[in-house]
Design a protein around this motif. Sequence first.
Motif, PDB file in Angstrom:
ATOM      1  N   GLN A 116       0.822  -1.203   0.000  1.00 58.00           N
ATOM      2  CA  GLN A 116       0.000   0.000   0.000  1.00 58.00           C
ATOM      3  C   GLN A 116       0.865   1.265   0.000  1.00 58.00           C
ATOM      4  O   GLN A 116       0.340   2.366  -0.051  1.00 58.00           O
ATOM      5  CB  GLN A 116      -0.919  -0.002   1.213  1.00 58.00           C
ATOM      6  CG  GLN A 116      -1.859  -1.200   1.256  1.00 58.00           C
ATOM      7  CD  GLN A 116      -2.701  -1.241   2.519  1.00 58.00           C
ATOM      8  OE1 GLN A 116      -2.886  -0.227   3.177  1.00 58.00           O
ATOM      9  NE2 GLN A 116      -3.204  -2.410   2.860  1.00 58.00           N
ATOM     10  N   ASN A 117       2.154   1.083   0.030  1.00 60.30           N
ATOM     11  CA  ASN A 117       3.099   2.186   0.126  1.00 60.30           C
ATOM     12  C   ASN A 117       3.408   2.756  -1.256  1.00 60.30           C
ATOM     13  O   ASN A 117       3.887   2.038  -2.136  1.00 60.30           O
ATOM     14  CB  ASN A 117       4.378   1.686   0.789  1.00 60.30           C
ATOM     15  CG  ASN A 117       5.365   2.794   1.047  1.00 60.30           C
ATOM     16  OD1 ASN A 117       5.181   3.933   0.633  1.00 60.30           O
ATOM     17  ND2 ASN A 117       6.437   2.451   1.744  1.00 60.30           N
ATOM     18  N   VAL A 118       3.143   4.037  -1.441  1.00 61.67           N
ATOM     19  CA  VAL A 118       3.416   4.680  -2.732  1.00 61.67           C
ATOM     20  C   VAL A 118       4.870   4.476  -3.150  1.00 61.67           C
ATOM     21  O   VAL A 118       5.164   4.234  -4.324  1.00 61.67           O
ATOM     22  CB  VAL A 118       3.090   6.184  -2.651  1.00 61.67           C
ATOM     23  CG1 VAL A 118       3.580   6.903  -3.904  1.00 61.67           C
ATOM     24  CG2 VAL A 118       1.603   6.408  -2.455  1.00 61.67           C
ATOM     25  N   GLY A 119       5.765   4.547  -2.187  1.00 56.66           N
ATOM     26  CA  GLY A 119       7.188   4.442  -2.474  1.00 56.66           C
ATOM     27  C   GLY A 119       7.635   3.067  -2.930  1.00 56.66           C
ATOM     28  O   GLY A 119       8.764   2.922  -3.415  1.00 56.66           O
ATOM     29  N   ALA A 120       6.776   2.072  -2.785  1.00 58.55           N
ATOM     30  CA  ALA A 120       7.124   0.713  -3.197  1.00 58.55           C
ATOM     31  C   ALA A 120       6.983   0.519  -4.711  1.00 58.55           C
ATOM     32  O   ALA A 120       7.401  -0.510  -5.229  1.00 58.55           O
ATOM     33  CB  ALA A 120       6.243  -0.296  -2.474  1.00 58.55           C
TER      34      ALA A 120
END
Length: 125
Positions: free
Chosen positions: A107-111
């Motif tokens: 759910q992490n944008v940075g992933a």
Amino acid sequence: VQLVQSGGGLAQAGGSLRLSCVVSKETPDNPAMGWFRQAPGSQREFVAVISGPGDDAYYSVTVEGRFTISRDNAKNTVDLHMSSLKPEDTGVYYCASRAESLPRASQNVGAYIWWGPGTQVTVSP
């Protein structure tokens, strides 16, 4: 990797829209993918993500029960079906992909390292 988006546009509250994303990649790997959105003056936020095999999907609490993410790995596509739309769903929607070796959804944008150009979704009251 290239992500080409289609769909979106204008809808009335309570209506439905569909977003599609076609992935161009050079390996047969199926990474996790997701849809994120950004409203004016706000940060990009998680909407829905799906694992590489398509057996796990996660939704933001703001869209759960109204939006459905799906993928067809044979066609390299990821779709977002949006129903019961609300004005607060308005924003630019982005398709995103994790690195090709990472099938686990996050759910992490940075992933996510590959991003589509974005498509506008506007929901009128």
